[in-house]
Design a protein around this motif. Structure first.
Motif, PDB file in Angstrom:
ATOM      1  N   TYR A  56       0.900  -1.349  -0.062  1.00 45.73           N
ATOM      2  CA  TYR A  56       0.263  -0.225   0.332  1.00 45.73           C
ATOM      3  C   TYR A  56       0.612   1.529   0.284  1.00 45.73           C
ATOM      4  CZ  TYR A  56      -3.802  -2.738   1.375  1.00 45.73           C
ATOM      5  OH  TYR A  56      -4.706  -3.764   1.413  1.00 45.73           O
ATOM      6  N   ASP A 120      -2.604   9.717   0.189  1.00 43.00           N
ATOM      7  CA  ASP A 120      -2.860   8.719  -1.258  1.00 43.00           C
ATOM      8  C   ASP A 120      -2.959   7.274  -0.860  1.00 43.00           C
ATOM      9  OD1 ASP A 120      -3.322   7.982  -4.000  1.00 43.00           O
ATOM     10  OD2 ASP A 120      -1.478   9.034  -4.440  1.00 43.00           O
ATOM     11  N   ARG A 122      -3.804   4.223  -1.313  1.00 41.75           N
ATOM     12  CA  ARG A 122      -3.980   2.729  -2.593  1.00 41.75           C
ATOM     13  C   ARG A 122      -3.143   1.813  -2.437  1.00 41.75           C
ATOM     14  NH1 ARG A 122      -0.445   3.447  -6.679  1.00 41.75           N
ATOM     15  NH2 ARG A 122       0.473   5.898  -6.519  1.00 41.75           N
ATOM     16  N   GLU A 129      -9.609   6.616  -8.578  1.00 36.57           N
ATOM     17  CA  GLU A 129     -10.161   8.332  -8.502  1.00 36.57           C
ATOM     18  C   GLU A 129     -11.445   8.096  -8.027  1.00 36.57           C
ATOM     19  OE1 GLU A 129      -8.643  11.089  -9.362  1.00 36.57           O
ATOM     20  OE2 GLU A 129      -6.843   9.901  -9.991  1.00 36.57           O
ATOM     21  N   ARG A 132     -12.800   6.949  -3.375  1.00 36.20           N
ATOM     22  CA  ARG A 132     -11.910   7.146  -1.717  1.00 36.20           C
ATOM     23  C   ARG A 132     -12.228   8.407  -1.002  1.00 36.20           C
ATOM     24  NH1 ARG A 132      -6.188   9.412  -4.587  1.00 36.20           N
ATOM     25  NH2 ARG A 132      -8.855  10.496  -5.973  1.00 36.20           N
ATOM     26  N   TYR A 134     -12.101   9.298   2.970  1.00 33.43           N
ATOM     27  CA  TYR A 134     -10.933   9.656   3.881  1.00 33.43           C
ATOM     28  C   TYR A 134     -11.740  10.399   5.350  1.00 33.43           C
ATOM     29  CZ  TYR A 134      -6.648   9.153   0.685  1.00 33.43           C
ATOM     30  OH  TYR A 134      -5.748   9.114   0.264  1.00 33.43           O
ATOM     31  N   TYR A 147      -9.416   5.510   5.789  1.00 25.60           N
ATOM     32  CA  TYR A 147      -9.997   5.081   5.224  1.00 25.60           C
ATOM     33  C   TYR A 147     -10.193   4.319   4.058  1.00 25.60           C
ATOM     34  CZ  TYR A 147      -8.700   4.541  -0.702  1.00 25.60           C
ATOM     35  OH  TYR A 147      -8.681   5.294  -1.692  1.00 25.60           O
ATOM     36  N   HIS A 148     -11.148   4.761   3.212  1.00 26.44           N
ATOM     37  CA  HIS A 148     -12.151   3.573   2.752  1.00 26.44           C
ATOM     38  C   HIS A 148     -12.963   3.977   1.510  1.00 26.44           C
ATOM     39  CE1 HIS A 148     -14.126   2.509   6.750  1.00 26.44           C
ATOM     40  NE2 HIS A 148     -14.036   4.133   6.513  1.00 26.44           N
ATOM     41  N   TYR A 149     -12.596   2.581   0.652  1.00 26.52           N
ATOM     42  CA  TYR A 149     -12.288   2.790  -0.790  1.00 26.52           C
ATOM     43  C   TYR A 149     -12.950   1.211  -1.102  1.00 26.52           C
ATOM     44  CZ  TYR A 149     -11.445   1.826  -5.765  1.00 26.52           C
ATOM     45  OH  TYR A 149     -11.723   1.493  -6.881  1.00 26.52           O
ATOM     46  N   TRP A 172      -8.738  18.520  -1.580  1.00 25.18           N
ATOM     47  CA  TRP A 172      -8.058  17.234  -2.764  1.00 25.18           C
ATOM     48  C   TRP A 172      -6.915  18.728  -3.300  1.00 25.18           C
ATOM     49  CZ3 TRP A 172      -8.106  12.410  -3.515  1.00 25.18           C
ATOM     50  CH2 TRP A 172      -9.346  11.500  -2.490  1.00 25.18           C
ATOM     51  N   TYR A 193      -5.298  13.782  -0.910  1.00 20.46           N
ATOM     52  CA  TYR A 193      -5.652  14.706  -0.072  1.00 20.46           C
ATOM     53  C   TYR A 193      -4.757  14.935   1.175  1.00 20.46           C
ATOM     54  CZ  TYR A 193      -8.973  14.579   3.031  1.00 20.46           C
ATOM     55  OH  TYR A 193     -10.665  15.221   5.065  1.00 20.46           O
TER      56      TYR A 193
END
Length: 602
Positions: A56, A120, A122, A129, A132, A134, A147-149, A172, A193
């Protein structure tokens, strides 16, 4: 800008104008890297961590912000091995430290300032993009970012800022990555972010999928800061990174750097043990790279090398091949099994009687499988993309594959004896000489006249294929078409229509059709030294000099990069490459211990 390398009471420095970066590692599979410029040049700069089977990115940048929204220019970069120092205009000093055995880093200033943390989060190869999310909350004197995605589990970043205060930014911002654009590696633009601005001197960050584990790691790092720093420096002193008999200051420091860099690519966590091929993007166990790298580690300083060698034998498949990466790969490597057995043969005295029985059994089964699936008239054939030059065709019988098969036969003879094994070895040797050796050069492939540098790999793997005078003739003729005056070997004849002078980045056009690989240059220097150290003194000196300079003053300072353009000495590709580091160490070990030629002044 001045670049300094400091180890104990030994220091070397150089003033350079080109952009460089630093890269810190922690043997947990993490790295921290920022460039010497005030702008982030690549999406691979930042703080990256290994969690489970995933890699990550966490932090994009740490930025000093003021009334003019820009940090003072950087005047000095100092590599202390376990940490890095920046000196900026205006008397500002920054200190970066990546903690060993935990996912924690510390950033410290010599005076209070406003510091923006940009995120960032990921997986390294992913570039989402939209979607995302936060969220930053205060908790008992700490900041906790979640952080959730999509449907993925949340990831937590815990931030301590002793004696400081903070303000949430939550904006951003767009980023352009000129390094990635030059490498043809999209995306070149993305949004990151800017989550928080901290006013203070010290920031300590931890990241984990387990929030409580991240909180505990940060609190321990703050509480035991001085003890942790002391432990890291003690380990560095005790690791004896350079033999005392190295007299040249630059070679000695480069050797220390290469050793430290290689150690930083070794991962030994629970069920994940091996050597990453390189940072920033080869964070996998590439079997070929790992086997070649183990030559520099297979001594008393790294007892884990033997375990890796033995464990990888279990990965040999029914055709006698190994995947190009373990535990899962996207292709097979025709040479990986051969390189692992070559390494075992080089260090067979380290294995006890029971282990030798196991090795002999695996070796005999591998030979049988390979002969059944890949042999034709004694020669061993490979498919497209199975050699280390995997962006070229090279499908058929390739010279280094034959040499590795000969090395396997030779090890089998040493372990088992027997006329049949000797017959196999001698028949293949005779066949290779008949079909590949023309009295002037070893052809790279059967029925192919293109000059490439793989004869050096063949000489390293099985030097008994030719006698010394034949090898010397072979090398002299190959060097005429591959030698670049700055001190490297091109990967294809300079007169070949496919020769590409300049590195083409993620476009593989130049990769094995021009680009000069540091691991191979170091290996070639060693092979030439063993063949005729006086006759080839000029080449040995220039290759070692180029590698030494690349480690110390180019790319990610203190690390040996992947390759250079053919036309001009540059630092390209991966910033820290395991087999580049390893072959430099191996070459220096032998060249310095047998100083019949002065490699510092040829």
């Amino acid at each position: 800008m001045k670049v300094i390398h400091s180890f104990g009471d030994e220091t070397i420095s150089n003033d350079i104008e080109r952009p460089v970066s630093f890269l810190l590692t922690n043997r947990m599979g993490d790295y921290l890297s920022f460039p010497s410029s005030n702008e982030i040049l690549s999406r691979y700069h930042g703080w990256f961590i290994t969690l489970g089977d995933s890699f990550y990115k966490i932090i994009e940048s740490i930025e000093l912000v003021g009334s003019d929204s820009s940090a003072p220019p950087l005047n000095e970069l100092k590599n202390n091995f376990t940490d890095v120092e920046h000196k900026r205009s205006g008397g500002i000093r920054e200190h970066f430290s990546l903690h060993q055995k935990t996912h924690v880093f510390t950033y410290e200033l010599n005076k209070r300032a406003s510091i923006a943390l940009c995120f960032d989060i990921r997986k390294s190869y992913d570039n989402p993009e939209m979607g995302r999310i936060y969220d930053i909350q205060e908790h008992d004197g700490l900041l906790i970012l979640s952080y959730h995605y999509g449907s993925e589990d949340p990831l937590y970043v815990v931030i301590a800022y002793p004696d400081g205060d903070h303000s949430l930014s939550g904006e951003w911002i767009g980023r352009h990555y000129p390094f990635d654009e030059r490498r043809n590696s999209p995306p070149f633009v993305k949004y990151v972010y800017r989550g928080v601005i901290i006013r203070g001197r010290v920031i300590v960050c931890s990241a984990d999928t387990d929030k409580n584990a991240a909180i505990e790691a940060v609190r321990r790092a703050v509480k035991e800061k001085h003890a942790i720093i002391s432990q890291q420096k003690d380990w560095l002193r005790e690791s004896d990174l350079a033999p005392r008999h190295i007299q040249d200051a630059e070679i000695k420091m480069a050797y220390r750097c290469a050793t430290h860099s290689l150690y930083g690519l070794v991962l030994a966590r629970h069920n994940r043990k091996g050597i990453y091929a390189g940072f920033p993007w080869f964070f996998q166990f590439w079997t070929r790279d790992e086997a070649l790298s183990l030559g520099a580690l297979a001594d008393e300083r790294f007892p884990g090398a033997k375990k890796i060698l033995l464990s990888r034998l279990e990965a040999i498949d029914d055709s006698g091949r190994m995947l190009n990466k373990v535990p899962t790969g996207d292709g097979t490597a025709a040479d990986a099994a051969g390189w692992f057995f070559k390494r075992i043969g080089d260090h067979i005295e380290q294995f006890d009687a029971q282990e030798r029985v196991l090795i002999a059994d695996k070796l005999m089964k591998t030979i049988a499988k390979m002969r059944a699936s890949r042999e034709y008239r004694y020669l061993i054939y490979n498919s497209w993309g199975e050699t280390w030059m995997d962006t070229t065709s090279r499908a058929g019988a390739c010279i280094e594959i034959q040499a590795l098969q000969l090395a396997m036969y030779d090890l089998a003879v040493r372990l088992n004896g027997g006329d049949r094994l000797r017959e196999l070895r001698d028949n293949l040797s005779k066949r290779v000489r008949e079909r590949f050796w023309n009295g002037e050069t070893l052809t790279d492939e059967l029925n192919e006249t293109t000059n490439r540098p793989n004869a050096f790999l063949a000489a390293y793997a099985y030097p008994d294929l030719l006698n010394k005078e034949e090898w010397a003739t072979c090398f002299e003729n190959i060097l005429k078409s591959l030698w670049m005056d700055w001190g490297g070997l091109a990967t294809i004849d300079r007169e070949n229509p496919y020769f590409t002078s300049w590195h083409t980045g993620e476009n593989p056009k130049s990769y094995h059709s021009g680009d000069s690989w540091f691991y191979l240059n170091n290996l070639a220097a060693l092979v030439l030294f063993r063949c005729d150290k006086k006759r080839f003194a000029k080449y040995i000196y220039r290759m070692i000099k180029a590698s030494t300079e690349e480690i110390l003053w180019h790319g990610a300072i203190g690390h040996h990069g992947e390759l250079s353009s053919a036309a001009e000495f540059t630092s390209e590709g991966s910033w820290s490459q395991a087999w580049s580091n390893a072959m430099y160490i191996e070459a220096i070990n032998e060249l310095i211990k047998n100083p019949a030629v002065d490699i510092t002044n040829a």
